[in-house]
Design a protein around this motif. Structure first.
Motif, PDB file in Angstrom:
ATOM      1  N   ARG A 264      78.601 -20.830  88.030  1.00  0.00           N
ATOM      2  CA  ARG A 264      77.261 -20.594  88.561  1.00  0.00           C
ATOM      3  C   ARG A 264      76.926 -19.116  88.604  1.00  0.00           C
ATOM      4  O   ARG A 264      75.796 -18.715  88.354  1.00  0.00           O
ATOM      5  CB  ARG A 264      77.136 -21.202  89.953  1.00  0.00           C
ATOM      6  CG  ARG A 264      75.782 -20.972  90.556  1.00  0.00           C
ATOM      7  CD  ARG A 264      75.618 -21.659  91.871  1.00  0.00           C
ATOM      8  NE  ARG A 264      74.286 -21.387  92.385  1.00  0.00           N
ATOM      9  CZ  ARG A 264      73.932 -21.583  93.622  1.00  0.00           C
ATOM     10  NH1 ARG A 264      74.794 -22.076  94.476  1.00  0.00           N
ATOM     11  NH2 ARG A 264      72.722 -21.293  94.023  1.00  0.00           N
ATOM     12  N   PHE A 265      77.912 -18.284  88.921  1.00  0.00           N
ATOM     13  CA  PHE A 265      77.660 -16.855  89.089  1.00  0.00           C
ATOM     14  C   PHE A 265      78.146 -16.006  87.916  1.00  0.00           C
ATOM     15  O   PHE A 265      78.165 -14.782  88.026  1.00  0.00           O
ATOM     16  CB  PHE A 265      78.278 -16.385  90.402  1.00  0.00           C
ATOM     17  CG  PHE A 265      77.637 -17.032  91.597  1.00  0.00           C
ATOM     18  CD1 PHE A 265      76.395 -16.629  92.030  1.00  0.00           C
ATOM     19  CD2 PHE A 265      78.269 -18.071  92.258  1.00  0.00           C
ATOM     20  CE1 PHE A 265      75.779 -17.238  93.108  1.00  0.00           C
ATOM     21  CE2 PHE A 265      77.663 -18.690  93.348  1.00  0.00           C
ATOM     22  CZ  PHE A 265      76.415 -18.273  93.765  1.00  0.00           C
ATOM     23  N   ALA A 266      78.484 -16.618  86.802  1.00  0.00           N
ATOM     24  CA  ALA A 266      78.975 -15.873  85.640  1.00  0.00           C
ATOM     25  C   ALA A 266      77.940 -14.885  85.104  1.00  0.00           C
ATOM     26  O   ALA A 266      78.293 -13.840  84.578  1.00  0.00           O
ATOM     27  CB  ALA A 266      79.403 -16.840  84.537  1.00  0.00           C
ATOM     28  N   ALA A 267      76.658 -15.196  85.259  1.00  0.00           N
ATOM     29  CA  ALA A 267      75.591 -14.328  84.749  1.00  0.00           C
ATOM     30  C   ALA A 267      75.163 -13.270  85.765  1.00  0.00           C
ATOM     31  O   ALA A 267      74.286 -12.455  85.478  1.00  0.00           O
ATOM     32  CB  ALA A 267      74.381 -15.172  84.347  1.00  0.00           C
ATOM     33  N   ALA A 268      75.775 -13.252  86.948  1.00  0.00           N
ATOM     34  CA  ALA A 268      75.380 -12.304  87.992  1.00  0.00           C
ATOM     35  C   ALA A 268      75.660 -10.868  87.562  1.00  0.00           C
ATOM     36  O   ALA A 268      76.731 -10.557  87.055  1.00  0.00           O
ATOM     37  CB  ALA A 268      76.119 -12.610  89.287  1.00  0.00           C
TER      38      ALA A 268
ATOM     39  N   LEU B 145      80.479 -11.948  98.832  1.00  0.00           N
ATOM     40  CA  LEU B 145      80.549 -11.845  97.371  1.00  0.00           C
ATOM     41  C   LEU B 145      81.906 -12.306  96.856  1.00  0.00           C
ATOM     42  O   LEU B 145      81.983 -12.988  95.825  1.00  0.00           O
ATOM     43  CB  LEU B 145      80.265 -10.411  96.924  1.00  0.00           C
ATOM     44  CG  LEU B 145      78.839  -9.913  97.127  1.00  0.00           C
ATOM     45  CD1 LEU B 145      78.737  -8.446  96.749  1.00  0.00           C
ATOM     46  CD2 LEU B 145      77.844 -10.751  96.345  1.00  0.00           C
ATOM     47  N   THR B 146      82.962 -11.958  97.566  1.00  0.00           N
ATOM     48  CA  THR B 146      84.303 -12.396  97.176  1.00  0.00           C
ATOM     49  C   THR B 146      84.388 -13.910  97.167  1.00  0.00           C
ATOM     50  O   THR B 146      84.958 -14.505  96.246  1.00  0.00           O
ATOM     51  CB  THR B 146      85.362 -11.813  98.139  1.00  0.00           C
ATOM     52  OG1 THR B 146      85.290 -10.395  98.065  1.00  0.00           O
ATOM     53  CG2 THR B 146      86.754 -12.265  97.774  1.00  0.00           C
ATOM     54  N   ARG B 147      83.780 -14.558  98.148  1.00  0.00           N
ATOM     55  CA  ARG B 147      83.774 -16.026  98.211  1.00  0.00           C
ATOM     56  C   ARG B 147      83.003 -16.632  97.035  1.00  0.00           C
ATOM     57  O   ARG B 147      83.274 -17.754  96.637  1.00  0.00           O
ATOM     58  CB  ARG B 147      83.175 -16.510  99.528  1.00  0.00           C
ATOM     59  CG  ARG B 147      83.937 -16.064 100.754  1.00  0.00           C
ATOM     60  CD  ARG B 147      85.267 -16.712 100.886  1.00  0.00           C
ATOM     61  NE  ARG B 147      85.080 -18.139 101.071  1.00  0.00           N
ATOM     62  CZ  ARG B 147      86.019 -19.037 100.879  1.00  0.00           C
ATOM     63  NH1 ARG B 147      87.207 -18.670 100.524  1.00  0.00           N
ATOM     64  NH2 ARG B 147      85.769 -20.311 101.056  1.00  0.00           N
ATOM     65  N   LEU B 148      82.060 -15.875  96.477  1.00  0.00           N
ATOM     66  CA  LEU B 148      81.290 -16.340  95.317  1.00  0.00           C
ATOM     67  C   LEU B 148      81.976 -15.987  94.003  1.00  0.00           C
ATOM     68  O   LEU B 148      81.489 -16.335  92.934  1.00  0.00           O
ATOM     69  CB  LEU B 148      79.891 -15.723  95.330  1.00  0.00           C
ATOM     70  CG  LEU B 148      79.015 -16.069  96.533  1.00  0.00           C
ATOM     71  CD1 LEU B 148      77.709 -15.305  96.460  1.00  0.00           C
ATOM     72  CD2 LEU B 148      78.775 -17.572  96.622  1.00  0.00           C
ATOM     73  N   GLY B 149      83.092 -15.250  94.075  1.00  0.00           N
ATOM     74  CA  GLY B 149      83.809 -14.835  92.870  1.00  0.00           C
ATOM     75  C   GLY B 149      83.246 -13.575  92.246  1.00  0.00           C
ATOM     76  O   GLY B 149      83.405 -13.347  91.052  1.00  0.00           O
ATOM     77  N   LEU B 150      82.584 -12.735  93.064  1.00  0.00           N
ATOM     78  CA  LEU B 150      81.968 -11.500  92.575  1.00  0.00           C
ATOM     79  C   LEU B 150      82.535 -10.302  93.320  1.00  0.00           C
ATOM     80  O   LEU B 150      83.087 -10.420  94.403  1.00  0.00           O
ATOM     81  CB  LEU B 150      80.451 -11.546  92.793  1.00  0.00           C
ATOM     82  CG  LEU B 150      79.702 -12.673  92.100  1.00  0.00           C
ATOM     83  CD1 LEU B 150      78.266 -12.720  92.599  1.00  0.00           C
ATOM     84  CD2 LEU B 150      79.752 -12.514  90.593  1.00  0.00           C
ATOM     85  N   ARG B 151      82.368  -9.120  92.709  1.00  0.00           N
ATOM     86  CA  ARG B 151      82.737  -7.869  93.361  1.00  0.00           C
ATOM     87  C   ARG B 151      81.748  -6.799  92.934  1.00  0.00           C
ATOM     88  O   ARG B 151      81.182  -6.855  91.833  1.00  0.00           O
ATOM     89  CB  ARG B 151      84.156  -7.447  93.002  1.00  0.00           C
ATOM     90  CG  ARG B 151      84.332  -7.134  91.530  1.00  0.00           C
ATOM     91  CD  ARG B 151      85.758  -6.651  91.235  1.00  0.00           C
ATOM     92  NE  ARG B 151      85.954  -6.507  89.820  1.00  0.00           N
ATOM     93  CZ  ARG B 151      85.558  -5.468  89.087  1.00  0.00           C
ATOM     94  NH1 ARG B 151      84.944  -4.463  89.648  1.00  0.00           N
ATOM     95  NH2 ARG B 151      85.785  -5.438  87.798  1.00  0.00           N
ATOM     96  N   THR B 152      81.540  -5.814  93.790  1.00  0.00           N
ATOM     97  CA  THR B 152      80.665  -4.700  93.430  1.00  0.00           C
ATOM     98  C   THR B 152      81.417  -3.769  92.486  1.00  0.00           C
ATOM     99  O   THR B 152      82.642  -3.757  92.442  1.00  0.00           O
ATOM    100  CB  THR B 152      80.195  -3.921  94.678  1.00  0.00           C
ATOM    101  OG1 THR B 152      81.326  -3.477  95.405  1.00  0.00           O
ATOM    102  CG2 THR B 152      79.304  -4.786  95.556  1.00  0.00           C
TER     103      THR B 152
ATOM    104  N   VAL C  87      77.205  -5.956  90.184  1.00  0.00           N
ATOM    105  CA  VAL C  87      78.344  -6.844  90.439  1.00  0.00           C
ATOM    106  C   VAL C  87      78.879  -7.401  89.137  1.00  0.00           C
ATOM    107  O   VAL C  87      78.171  -7.480  88.138  1.00  0.00           O
ATOM    108  CB  VAL C  87      77.980  -8.016  91.382  1.00  0.00           C
ATOM    109  CG1 VAL C  87      77.660  -7.538  92.762  1.00  0.00           C
ATOM    110  CG2 VAL C  87      76.858  -8.864  90.815  1.00  0.00           C
ATOM    111  N   LEU C  88      80.152  -7.768  89.180  1.00  0.00           N
ATOM    112  CA  LEU C  88      80.821  -8.435  88.067  1.00  0.00           C
ATOM    113  C   LEU C  88      81.711  -9.525  88.641  1.00  0.00           C
ATOM    114  O   LEU C  88      82.070  -9.482  89.824  1.00  0.00           O
ATOM    115  CB  LEU C  88      81.686  -7.437  87.288  1.00  0.00           C
ATOM    116  CG  LEU C  88      80.954  -6.383  86.477  1.00  0.00           C
ATOM    117  CD1 LEU C  88      81.948  -5.391  85.894  1.00  0.00           C
ATOM    118  CD2 LEU C  88      80.130  -7.013  85.378  1.00  0.00           C
ATOM    119  N   PRO C  89      82.099 -10.490  87.823  1.00  0.00           N
ATOM    120  CA  PRO C  89      83.054 -11.494  88.312  1.00  0.00           C
ATOM    121  C   PRO C  89      84.343 -10.814  88.766  1.00  0.00           C
ATOM    122  O   PRO C  89      84.802  -9.854  88.149  1.00  0.00           O
ATOM    123  CB  PRO C  89      83.308 -12.376  87.088  1.00  0.00           C
ATOM    124  CG  PRO C  89      82.088 -12.200  86.237  1.00  0.00           C
ATOM    125  CD  PRO C  89      81.647 -10.771  86.457  1.00  0.00           C
ATOM    126  N   ALA C  90      84.899 -11.309  89.879  1.00  0.00           N
ATOM    127  CA  ALA C  90      86.128 -10.726  90.438  1.00  0.00           C
ATOM    128  C   ALA C  90      87.320 -11.038  89.559  1.00  0.00           C
ATOM    129  O   ALA C  90      87.353 -11.976  88.834  1.00  0.00           O
ATOM    130  CB  ALA C  90      86.352 -11.239  91.846  1.00  0.00           C
TER     131      ALA C  90
END
Length: 88
Positions: A8-12, A60-67, A85-88
């Motif tokens: 879901r968040f790969a395009a974030a 963001l970490t729970r969503l699999g993202l990091r700044t 942000v990018l995927p963690a």
């Protein structure tokens, strides 16, 4: 992490944070074109740094993202606090 969240968040590519009033914040995850992927509210008392920054980082970490970057947060042209942000 929730199943399916990485897809879901790969395009974030961006996250914005806006303060509404004391203790109420909204967080929006955006793609490269600034289209909204997801948005949610947070109730956090205290100052932006360190109180709210740490809560946003945890979410963001729970969503699999990091700044990205040592000092990722900046104010954008709309007055929102924004970070890449990018995927963690």
């Amino acid at each position: 992490m929730t199943t399916g969240a990485p897809d879901r968040f790969a395009a974030a590519r961006w996250v914005t944070v806006e303060r509404h009033d004391a203790g109420r914040w909204s967080v929006t995850v955006l793609d490269e074109a600034d289209d909204e992927i997801a948005s949610f509210g947070m109730g956090v008392e205290g100052e932006w740094e360190p109180d709210v920054v740490d809560h946003v980082a945890f979410a963001l970490t729970r969503l699999g993202l990091r700044t990205v970057g040592a000092r990722p947060w900046r104010e954008d042209e709309l007055g929102l606090t924004r970070a890449a942000v990018l995927p963690a």
